[in-house]
Design a protein around this motif. Structure first.
Motif, PDB file in Angstrom:
ATOM      1  N   ARG A  99      26.587  25.179  -8.622  1.00  0.00           N
ATOM      2  CA  ARG A  99      25.165  24.959  -8.351  1.00  0.00           C
ATOM      3  C   ARG A  99      24.841  23.528  -7.940  1.00  0.00           C
ATOM      4  O   ARG A  99      23.813  23.278  -7.327  1.00  0.00           O
ATOM      5  CB  ARG A  99      24.344  25.307  -9.595  1.00  0.00           C
ATOM      6  N   PHE A 100      25.700  22.577  -8.313  1.00  0.00           N
ATOM      7  CA  PHE A 100      25.386  21.171  -8.101  1.00  0.00           C
ATOM      8  C   PHE A 100      26.477  20.478  -7.300  1.00  0.00           C
ATOM      9  O   PHE A 100      27.653  20.800  -7.421  1.00  0.00           O
ATOM     10  CB  PHE A 100      25.192  20.466  -9.450  1.00  0.00           C
ATOM     11  N   SER A 101      26.053  19.516  -6.478  1.00  0.00           N
ATOM     12  CA  SER A 101      26.975  18.710  -5.681  1.00  0.00           C
ATOM     13  C   SER A 101      26.872  17.262  -6.128  1.00  0.00           C
ATOM     14  O   SER A 101      25.770  16.783  -6.430  1.00  0.00           O
ATOM     15  CB  SER A 101      26.622  18.804  -4.188  1.00  0.00           C
ATOM     16  N   ILE A 102      28.005  16.589  -6.153  1.00  0.00           N
ATOM     17  CA  ILE A 102      28.060  15.162  -6.464  1.00  0.00           C
ATOM     18  C   ILE A 102      28.300  14.417  -5.158  1.00  0.00           C
ATOM     19  O   ILE A 102      29.141  14.818  -4.344  1.00  0.00           O
ATOM     20  CB  ILE A 102      29.200  14.846  -7.460  1.00  0.00           C
ATOM     21  N   SER A 103      27.572  13.331  -4.936  1.00  0.00           N
ATOM     22  CA  SER A 103      27.739  12.554  -3.700  1.00  0.00           C
ATOM     23  C   SER A 103      29.133  11.940  -3.638  1.00  0.00           C
ATOM     24  O   SER A 103      29.801  11.764  -4.659  1.00  0.00           O
ATOM     25  CB  SER A 103      26.665  11.461  -3.612  1.00  0.00           C
ATOM     26  N   SER A 104      29.564  11.604  -2.437  1.00  0.00           N
ATOM     27  CA  SER A 104      30.922  11.078  -2.235  1.00  0.00           C
ATOM     28  C   SER A 104      31.155   9.771  -2.981  1.00  0.00           C
ATOM     29  O   SER A 104      32.277   9.470  -3.381  1.00  0.00           O
ATOM     30  CB  SER A 104      31.206  10.895  -0.742  1.00  0.00           C
ATOM     31  N   ASP A 105      30.081   8.998  -3.232  1.00  0.00           N
ATOM     32  CA  ASP A 105      30.241   7.745  -3.981  1.00  0.00           C
ATOM     33  C   ASP A 105      30.117   7.951  -5.492  1.00  0.00           C
ATOM     34  O   ASP A 105      30.261   7.011  -6.277  1.00  0.00           O
ATOM     35  CB  ASP A 105      29.246   6.676  -3.513  1.00  0.00           C
ATOM     36  N   GLY A 106      29.838   9.198  -5.906  1.00  0.00           N
ATOM     37  CA  GLY A 106      29.766   9.509  -7.323  1.00  0.00           C
ATOM     38  C   GLY A 106      28.514   9.019  -8.024  1.00  0.00           C
ATOM     39  O   GLY A 106      28.429   9.080  -9.252  1.00  0.00           O
ATOM     40  N   LEU A 107      27.506   8.574  -7.266  1.00  0.00           N
ATOM     41  CA  LEU A 107      26.310   7.991  -7.874  1.00  0.00           C
ATOM     42  C   LEU A 107      25.124   8.949  -7.921  1.00  0.00           C
ATOM     43  O   LEU A 107      24.160   8.707  -8.651  1.00  0.00           O
ATOM     44  CB  LEU A 107      25.898   6.724  -7.122  1.00  0.00           C
ATOM     45  N   CYS A 108      25.188  10.026  -7.141  1.00  0.00           N
ATOM     46  CA  CYS A 108      24.036  10.924  -7.024  1.00  0.00           C
ATOM     47  C   CYS A 108      24.448  12.379  -7.228  1.00  0.00           C
ATOM     48  O   CYS A 108      25.615  12.737  -7.079  1.00  0.00           O
ATOM     49  CB  CYS A 108      23.369  10.769  -5.662  1.00  0.00           C
ATOM     50  N   ILE A 109      23.462  13.200  -7.546  1.00  0.00           N
ATOM     51  CA  ILE A 109      23.667  14.627  -7.751  1.00  0.00           C
ATOM     52  C   ILE A 109      22.519  15.380  -7.090  1.00  0.00           C
ATOM     53  O   ILE A 109      21.408  14.857  -6.986  1.00  0.00           O
ATOM     54  CB  ILE A 109      23.754  14.954  -9.270  1.00  0.00           C
ATOM     55  N   ARG A 110      22.795  16.587  -6.615  1.00  0.00           N
ATOM     56  CA  ARG A 110      21.723  17.429  -6.095  1.00  0.00           C
ATOM     57  C   ARG A 110      22.087  18.892  -6.329  1.00  0.00           C
ATOM     58  O   ARG A 110      23.243  19.235  -6.577  1.00  0.00           O
ATOM     59  CB  ARG A 110      21.486  17.190  -4.597  1.00  0.00           C
ATOM     60  N   ALA A 111      21.081  19.758  -6.251  1.00  0.00           N
ATOM     61  CA  ALA A 111      21.321  21.195  -6.266  1.00  0.00           C
ATOM     62  C   ALA A 111      21.908  21.588  -4.921  1.00  0.00           C
ATOM     63  O   ALA A 111      21.471  21.095  -3.876  1.00  0.00           O
ATOM     64  CB  ALA A 111      20.020  21.941  -6.528  1.00  0.00           C
ATOM     65  N   ALA A 112      22.901  22.461  -4.929  1.00  0.00           N
ATOM     66  CA  ALA A 112      23.566  22.856  -3.682  1.00  0.00           C
ATOM     67  C   ALA A 112      22.651  23.688  -2.793  1.00  0.00           C
ATOM     68  O   ALA A 112      22.730  23.606  -1.571  1.00  0.00           O
ATOM     69  CB  ALA A 112      24.843  23.632  -3.995  1.00  0.00           C
ATOM     70  N   GLN A 113      21.778  24.496  -3.392  1.00  0.00           N
ATOM     71  CA  GLN A 113      20.801  25.314  -2.670  1.00  0.00           C
ATOM     72  C   GLN A 113      19.820  25.875  -3.678  1.00  0.00           C
ATOM     73  O   GLN A 113      19.890  25.551  -4.851  1.00  0.00           O
ATOM     74  CB  GLN A 113      21.461  26.429  -1.847  1.00  0.00           C
ATOM     75  N   GLY A 114      18.882  26.682  -3.214  1.00  0.00           N
ATOM     76  CA  GLY A 114      17.925  27.318  -4.105  1.00  0.00           C
ATOM     77  C   GLY A 114      16.639  26.552  -4.304  1.00  0.00           C
ATOM     78  O   GLY A 114      15.866  26.868  -5.200  1.00  0.00           O
ATOM     79  N   HIS A 115      16.381  25.570  -3.468  1.00  0.00           N
ATOM     80  CA  HIS A 115      15.193  24.727  -3.637  1.00  0.00           C
ATOM     81  C   HIS A 115      13.909  25.483  -3.289  1.00  0.00           C
ATOM     82  O   HIS A 115      13.855  26.187  -2.291  1.00  0.00           O
ATOM     83  CB  HIS A 115      15.282  23.496  -2.742  1.00  0.00           C
ATOM     84  N   SER A 116      12.887  25.263  -4.109  1.00  0.00           N
ATOM     85  CA  SER A 116      11.545  25.724  -3.742  1.00  0.00           C
ATOM     86  C   SER A 116      10.735  24.573  -3.155  1.00  0.00           C
ATOM     87  O   SER A 116       9.708  24.797  -2.537  1.00  0.00           O
ATOM     88  CB  SER A 116      10.826  26.324  -4.957  1.00  0.00           C
ATOM     89  N   LEU A 117      11.195  23.353  -3.358  1.00  0.00           N
ATOM     90  CA  LEU A 117      10.539  22.202  -2.726  1.00  0.00           C
ATOM     91  C   LEU A 117      11.274  21.886  -1.431  1.00  0.00           C
ATOM     92  O   LEU A 117      12.401  22.301  -1.216  1.00  0.00           O
ATOM     93  CB  LEU A 117      10.517  21.006  -3.677  1.00  0.00           C
ATOM     94  N   SER A 118      10.611  21.175  -0.562  1.00  0.00           N
ATOM     95  CA  SER A 118      11.161  20.920   0.763  1.00  0.00           C
ATOM     96  C   SER A 118      12.195  19.797   0.730  1.00  0.00           C
ATOM     97  O   SER A 118      11.874  18.663   0.400  1.00  0.00           O
ATOM     98  CB  SER A 118      10.024  20.556   1.726  1.00  0.00           C
ATOM     99  N   VAL A 119      13.432  20.160   1.036  1.00  0.00           N
ATOM    100  CA  VAL A 119      14.499  19.172   1.189  1.00  0.00           C
ATOM    101  C   VAL A 119      15.288  19.519   2.444  1.00  0.00           C
ATOM    102  O   VAL A 119      15.311  20.663   2.886  1.00  0.00           O
ATOM    103  CB  VAL A 119      15.459  19.122  -0.031  1.00  0.00           C
ATOM    104  N   GLU A 120      15.930  18.535   3.014  1.00  0.00           N
ATOM    105  CA  GLU A 120      16.774  18.738   4.191  1.00  0.00           C
ATOM    106  C   GLU A 120      18.213  18.515   3.747  1.00  0.00           C
ATOM    107  O   GLU A 120      18.652  17.379   3.592  1.00  0.00           O
ATOM    108  CB  GLU A 120      16.377  17.767   5.307  1.00  0.00           C
ATOM    109  N   LEU A 121      18.923  19.615   3.517  1.00  0.00           N
ATOM    110  CA  LEU A 121      20.275  19.522   2.970  1.00  0.00           C
ATOM    111  C   LEU A 121      21.282  18.953   3.965  1.00  0.00           C
ATOM    112  O   LEU A 121      22.405  18.639   3.599  1.00  0.00           O
ATOM    113  CB  LEU A 121      20.745  20.903   2.490  1.00  0.00           C
ATOM    114  N   GLY A 122      20.880  18.817   5.229  1.00  0.00           N
ATOM    115  CA  GLY A 122      21.781  18.255   6.223  1.00  0.00           C
ATOM    116  C   GLY A 122      22.889  19.213   6.630  1.00  0.00           C
ATOM    117  O   GLY A 122      23.940  18.793   7.116  1.00  0.00           O
TER     118      GLY A 122
END
Length: 197
Positions: A65-88
Motif C-alpha cells: 500500500r505504501f511507497s518509500i522515496s528513493s532517498d528514504g526520506l518520504c512515504i506515500r500511498a501507492a494508490q487509492g487516493h480520494s484527494l487530488s495527487v499526481e502520482l507521476g
C-alpha cells in the motif's frame, strides 16, 4: 510497547490517501509526506510510532500500500487516493484482461453505468481473479468482472500501473465488462455481457 501494525497501516492509509489535514500534515503534489513530519504529527495526534515502525509496515503490507522515496526520506500511498495527487505514473499498455472485484449489490448499477472511481481518483483493477475476489469480499458478497483492458486501450483509454502493481484507469464503460470465469452465483444478474473487442 510496539504499535499494532494493522492499526498503523489503517492510520497511514487514512492520512496519506484521504485526510492528511486531520493531523496537520501536508502532502506534496505527488502525494509524498516527509517521514519525520508524519512521525511528529502522528505522535502529536496520539498515534505513537517511529521510523522503524513505518518501514516495517511499508515492507510487510501484503498489498504494498505504501511507497518509500528513493532517498528514504518520504512515504506515500501507492494508490487509492480520494484527494487530488499526481502520482507521476506514465500511461502503459495493459494486459489483455484485468479484473475488478465488487459486491453483488452493485452489479446492476455497474452493468448500466460501467465502473467509476467514486470517491477515489481512479478505478482500481487487479491482475488476477483471486485478488479481485478478496477486494470484492471487503464490500459484501463478491462479484468479479473481467475487463477487456487491451480493447479499451486500443480505443484510446489510458491505463497506469501503480507502484504496488494495481492497474488504474478513469472509467470502464459497460461494453468492456463481462462476468469472471470463477463466478459462483450466476443468478446475481440476468444480463450476461460479453467483452467488447
Amino acid at each position: 510497547m510496539a504499535i499494532d501494525p494493522v492499526r498503523l497501516s489503517k492510520f497511514l492509509s487514512f492520512v496519506l490517501r484521504h485526510q492528511p489535514d486531520a493531523i496537520g500534515l501536508v502532502l506534496d503534489p505527488q502525494g509524498w509526506a516527509s517521514m519525520s513530519e508524519l512521525i511528529e504529527k502522528g505522535n502529536a495526534s496520539g498515534v505513537q510510532f517511529d521510523r522503524e515502525d513505518l518501514l516495517r509496515v511499508a515492507a510487510a503490507s501484503d498489498k504494498k500500500r505504501f511507497s518509500i522515496s528513493s532517498d528514504g526520506l518520504c512515504i506515500r500511498a501507492a494508490q487509492g487516493h480520494s484527494l487530488s495527487v499526481e502520482l507521476g505514473l506514465l500511461p502503459r499498455e495493459p494486459p489483455p484482461v484485468l479484473f475488478h472485484g465488487t459486491a453483488t449489490r452493485f452489479v446492476g448499477l455497474i452493468l448500466s453505468d460501467g465502473l467509476k472511481p467514486g470517491a477515489r481518483q481512479h478505478v482500481h483493477l487487479s491482475l488476477d481473479e483471486t485478488t479481485a475476489r478478496q477486494v470484492g469480499r471487503r464490500h459484501g458478497k463478491p462479484y468479479i468482472f473481467q475487463v477487456n483492458a487491451l480493447a479499451m486501450h486500443s480505443k484510446g483509454f489510458q491505463f497506469y500501473r501503480a507502484d504496488n502493481g494495481v492497474w488504474l484507469t478513469d472509467h470502464v464503460p459497460p461494453e468492456f465488462l463481462a462476468p469472471s470465469s470463477i463466478m459462483t452465483d450466476s443468478a446475481t444478474t440476468s444480463r450476461q455481457p460479453k467483452l467488447s473487442t
